[in-house]
Design an enzyme around this catalytic site. Structure first.
Site, mmCIF file in Angstrom:
data_model
loop_
_atom_site.group_PDB
_atom_site.id
_atom_site.type_symbol
_atom_site.label_atom_id
_atom_site.label_comp_id
_atom_site.label_asym_id
_atom_site.label_seq_id
_atom_site.Cartn_x
_atom_site.Cartn_y
_atom_site.Cartn_z
ATOM 1 N N GLY A 1 32.233 -10.271 17.489
ATOM 2 C CA GLY A 1 32.902 -11.401 18.139
ATOM 3 C C GLY A 1 33.087 -12.565 17.168
ATOM 4 O O GLY A 1 32.820 -12.457 15.963
ATOM 5 N N ASN B 1 30.248 -3.778 22.362
ATOM 6 C CA ASN B 1 31.027 -2.807 23.153
ATOM 7 C C ASN B 1 32.530 -3.055 23.070
ATOM 8 O O ASN B 1 33.307 -2.441 23.803
ATOM 9 C CB ASN B 1 30.564 -2.811 24.623
ATOM 10 N N LEU B 2 32.935 -3.976 22.202
ATOM 11 C CA LEU B 2 34.353 -4.301 21.967
ATOM 12 C C LEU B 2 35.043 -4.857 23.208
ATOM 13 O O LEU B 2 36.263 -4.800 23.333
ATOM 14 C CB LEU B 2 35.134 -3.083 21.426
ATOM 15 N N LYS C 1 31.874 -15.511 28.062
ATOM 16 C CA LYS C 1 31.802 -16.946 27.746
ATOM 17 C C LYS C 1 32.889 -17.826 28.366
ATOM 18 O O LYS C 1 32.969 -19.010 28.040
ATOM 19 C CB LYS C 1 31.839 -17.121 26.233
ATOM 20 N N SER D 1 24.070 -23.152 24.626
ATOM 21 C CA SER D 1 25.250 -24.022 24.608
ATOM 22 C C SER D 1 24.875 -25.432 25.027
ATOM 23 O O SER D 1 23.949 -25.635 25.831
ATOM 24 C CB SER D 1 26.273 -23.440 25.587
ATOM 25 N N TYR E 1 28.729 -19.618 34.106
ATOM 26 C CA TYR E 1 28.504 -19.332 32.687
ATOM 27 C C TYR E 1 27.357 -20.198 32.152
ATOM 28 O O TYR E 1 26.401 -19.702 31.552
ATOM 29 C CB TYR E 1 29.789 -19.586 31.867
ATOM 30 N N LYS F 1 23.219 -19.458 30.734
ATOM 31 C CA LYS F 1 22.569 -19.945 29.501
ATOM 32 C C LYS F 1 21.250 -20.661 29.844
ATOM 33 O O LYS F 1 20.226 -20.447 29.189
ATOM 34 C CB LYS F 1 23.503 -20.894 28.740
ATOM 35 N N ASN G 1 30.962 -27.415 19.938
ATOM 36 C CA ASN G 1 32.270 -26.742 20.071
ATOM 37 C C ASN G 1 32.621 -25.986 18.794
ATOM 38 O O ASN G 1 33.324 -26.519 17.924
ATOM 39 C CB ASN G 1 33.361 -27.768 20.415
ATOM 40 N N ARG H 1 41.158 -32.304 33.528
ATOM 41 C CA ARG H 1 40.719 -30.973 33.956
ATOM 42 C C ARG H 1 39.438 -31.145 34.770
ATOM 43 O O ARG H 1 38.476 -31.765 34.271
ATOM 44 C CB ARG H 1 40.471 -30.111 32.710
ATOM 45 N N GLY I 1 35.877 -31.064 36.168
ATOM 46 C CA GLY I 1 34.608 -30.662 35.556
ATOM 47 C C GLY I 1 34.419 -31.178 34.138
ATOM 48 O O GLY I 1 33.319 -31.088 33.593
HETATM 49 P P1 NAD Z 1 32.931 -13.584 21.646
HETATM 50 O O1 NAD Z 1 33.411 -13.177 23.001
HETATM 51 O O2 NAD Z 1 33.930 -13.726 20.550
HETATM 52 O O3 NAD Z 1 31.788 -12.594 21.144
HETATM 53 C C1 NAD Z 1 30.912 -11.943 22.034
HETATM 54 C C2 NAD Z 1 30.867 -10.482 21.618
HETATM 55 O O4 NAD Z 1 29.954 -9.799 22.474
HETATM 56 C C3 NAD Z 1 32.217 -9.770 21.749
HETATM 57 O O5 NAD Z 1 32.488 -9.060 20.569
HETATM 58 C C4 NAD Z 1 32.022 -8.814 22.940
HETATM 59 O O6 NAD Z 1 32.783 -7.631 22.788
HETATM 60 C C5 NAD Z 1 30.528 -8.568 22.885
HETATM 61 N N1 NAD Z 1 29.912 -8.235 24.173
HETATM 62 C C6 NAD Z 1 29.988 -8.902 25.352
HETATM 63 N N2 NAD Z 1 29.227 -8.288 26.286
HETATM 64 C C7 NAD Z 1 28.638 -7.221 25.680
HETATM 65 C C8 NAD Z 1 27.733 -6.223 26.098
HETATM 66 N N3 NAD Z 1 27.276 -6.184 27.345
HETATM 67 N N4 NAD Z 1 27.333 -5.284 25.206
HETATM 68 C C9 NAD Z 1 27.799 -5.303 23.932
HETATM 69 N N5 NAD Z 1 28.654 -6.228 23.471
HETATM 70 C C10 NAD Z 1 29.073 -7.189 24.336
HETATM 71 O O7 NAD Z 1 32.121 -14.951 21.844
HETATM 72 P P2 NAD Z 1 31.632 -15.988 20.745
HETATM 73 O O8 NAD Z 1 32.501 -17.202 20.822
HETATM 74 O O9 NAD Z 1 31.423 -15.332 19.448
HETATM 75 O O10 NAD Z 1 30.233 -16.409 21.387
HETATM 76 C C11 NAD Z 1 29.034 -15.737 21.034
HETATM 77 C C12 NAD Z 1 27.911 -16.249 21.903
HETATM 78 O O11 NAD Z 1 27.799 -17.655 21.756
HETATM 79 C C13 NAD Z 1 28.117 -15.985 23.402
HETATM 80 O O12 NAD Z 1 26.878 -15.685 23.988
HETATM 81 C C14 NAD Z 1 28.621 -17.321 23.899
HETATM 82 O O13 NAD Z 1 28.342 -17.529 25.245
HETATM 83 C C15 NAD Z 1 27.849 -18.293 23.019
HETATM 84 N N6 NAD Z 1 28.509 -19.586 22.871
HETATM 85 C C16 NAD Z 1 29.795 -19.643 22.444
HETATM 86 C C17 NAD Z 1 30.436 -20.870 22.343
HETATM 87 C C18 NAD Z 1 31.874 -20.961 21.885
HETATM 88 O O14 NAD Z 1 32.487 -22.021 22.060
HETATM 89 N N7 NAD Z 1 32.456 -19.932 21.306
HETATM 90 C C19 NAD Z 1 29.754 -22.053 22.664
HETATM 91 C C20 NAD Z 1 28.416 -21.954 23.088
HETATM 92 C C21 NAD Z 1 27.804 -20.714 23.182
HETATM 93 N N1 UDP Z 2 41.623 -29.830 26.250
HETATM 94 C C1 UDP Z 2 42.927 -30.238 26.425
HETATM 95 N N2 UDP Z 2 43.896 -29.288 26.565
HETATM 96 C C2 UDP Z 2 43.638 -27.950 26.533
HETATM 97 C C3 UDP Z 2 42.291 -27.544 26.332
HETATM 98 C C4 UDP Z 2 41.306 -28.512 26.208
HETATM 99 O O1 UDP Z 2 43.217 -31.425 26.465
HETATM 100 O O2 UDP Z 2 44.555 -27.138 26.675
HETATM 101 C C5 UDP Z 2 40.559 -30.841 26.078
HETATM 102 C C6 UDP Z 2 39.452 -30.787 27.121
HETATM 103 O O3 UDP Z 2 39.788 -31.588 28.239
HETATM 104 C C7 UDP Z 2 38.248 -31.324 26.330
HETATM 105 C C8 UDP Z 2 38.517 -30.858 24.895
HETATM 106 O O4 UDP Z 2 39.924 -30.579 24.842
HETATM 107 O O5 UDP Z 2 38.266 -32.756 26.327
HETATM 108 C C9 UDP Z 2 37.754 -29.597 24.505
HETATM 109 O O6 UDP Z 2 37.991 -28.595 25.490
HETATM 110 P P1 UDP Z 2 37.505 -27.087 25.283
HETATM 111 O O7 UDP Z 2 37.921 -26.323 26.494
HETATM 112 O O8 UDP Z 2 37.965 -26.598 23.951
HETATM 113 O O9 UDP Z 2 35.927 -27.233 25.197
HETATM 114 P P2 UDP Z 2 34.887 -27.837 26.283
HETATM 115 O O10 UDP Z 2 35.489 -28.988 26.987
HETATM 116 O O11 UDP Z 2 34.646 -26.711 27.220
HETATM 117 O O12 UDP Z 2 33.722 -28.225 25.482
#
Ligand code: NAD
Ligand code: UDP
Length: 335
Positions: free
Chosen positions: A10, A32-33, A84, A124, A149, A153, A179, A293, A295
């Protein structure tokens, strides 16, 4: 040392695997892709010149995990696998609770059975809820989460704390990301969500490339200097390096539960991010002001002091780097 990385193909997982390999860790990926492509594996090999063992398995499948632990002498686990998407989690809460909780519980049980007790978890900033102040510090603790979600966490953080209370030989690191965005500077790996993106940077990329017509900026009447929402955007390579620092720390420390914010410490508004993107890439991003938006909070960013003091980690890359690397990845991967 052998590190099992769940969700390692991911967005954040793949960048972390690159940094682990660069630091001479051996890596085994299970994914698991569900939300990634198999070609990321080759891209990781191209970037690092190193091999990675890969299992296409679901982390909710306990027997599959048992087999992986039997076949490999794993020292430590970094757990990224999970769903996520905030909006989707409100529509399909059970799917989110099942996948995020079951994968984690299975993993911890199989680790326990194999006496592997070193674990890093992707949490997160959402677990802080709405604490009434924009600067989030670890000691504030968890607040009320606003979607399933986020609740997964917060629940997993509690599960990890309970686990440690029951068996204080565990070494656990909880990393709370702000972020994460950007892409690897090679342009080979980055974030490519399917369909219409929810997050800001993927949306900007699709507007800049002409795939989508216009970016909706959600609200310009927040109590911030330009009225748009403020977040802490952190380059994914910095986030990845944070995992290597956290791993080095737990390997060399006493057992315990260690919690760190991974953020830059700097708040950036939506308009600032759009303007920076246009400036560094010399490309136009059409936008219009839309309703807020539901929330969304007006403003929040990390206090990253604890990670600096205890891990020696801080974000090195700038918002300019984030914008440049994201656009470079987009141009390289148009198809
Ligand atoms: P992502 O979706 O790109 O990566 C997650 C990976 O996990 C994917 O490749 C998916 O195929 C795999 N996956 C999901 N469920 C599975 C399962 N049951 N078994 C095997 N593989 C599985 O997400 P990401 O952005 O890389 O995020 C990684 C982690 O960080 C997640 O737990 C997410 O919640 C957390 N996180 C992400 C963000 C963000 O903004 N990207 C912020 C805070 C926390
Ligand atoms: N945002 C926006 N337009 C979009 C997506 C996000 O203006 O199409 C804004 C959103 O209101 C927030 C910031 O960009 O202030 C980051 O949003 P994102 O969804 O990337 O992350 P999160 O708010 O969940 O941390």
């Amino acid at each position: 040392m052998k590190i099992l990385v769940t969700g390692g193909l991911g967005f954040i997982g793949s960048h972390t695997v690159v940094e682990l390999l660069n630091n001479n860790y051996e890596v085994i990926i299970v994914d698991n892709l569900y939300n990634s492509q198999i070609d990321v594996l080759d891209k990781i090999k191209q970037i690092t010149g190193k091999d990675v063992k890969f299992y296409k398995e679901d982390v909710c499948d306990k027997q599959a995990l048992e087999k992986i632990f039997k076949e490999n002498e794993i020292d430590s686990v970094i757990h990224f696998a999970g769903y996520k998407a905030v909006g989707e989690s409100c529509q399909k809460p059970l799917m989110y609770y099942r996948n995020n909780l079951m994968s984690t519980i299975n993993l911890l049980e199989v680790m326990n059975e194999n006496n592997v007790k070193s674990f890093i978890f992707s949490s997160s900033a959402t677990i802080y809820g709405d604490p009434g102040t924009p600067k989030y510090v670890e000691k504030m603790g968890r607040g009320k989460t606003s979607n399933p979600y986020g609740t997964t966490k917060a629940m997993i953080e509690e599960i990890l704390e309970d686990l440690y209370k029951s068996d204080n030989t565990w070494k656990i690191s909880i990393l709370r990301y702000f972020n994460p965005t950007g892409a690897h500077s090679s342009g080979l790996i980055g974030e490519s969500p399917n369909g219409i993106p929810n997050n800001l940077m993927p949306y900007i990329l699709k507007v800049a490339s002409g795939e989508l017509e216009v970016l909706n900026i959600f609200g310009n009447d927040y109590p911030t200097p330009d009225g748009t929402g403020i977040r802490d955007y952190i380059h994914v390579v910095d986030v990845a390096k944070g995992h290597v620092s956290a791993l080095n720390k737990i390997v060399n420390s006493n057992s315990g539960v260690y919690v760190y914010n991974l953020g830059s410490g700097k708040g950036v508004s939506v308009l600032e991010l759009v303007n920076t993107f246009e400036r560094v890439n010399n490309v136009k991003v059409n936008y219009r002001i839309a309703d807020r938006r539901p929330g969304d909070l007006a403003e929040y960013y990390a206090d990253p002091t604890k990670a600096l003091n205890e891990l020696g980690w801080k974000a090195e890359k700038t918002v300019e780097d984030i914008c440049r690397d994201s656009w470079n990845f987009m141009k390289n991967n148009k198809n």
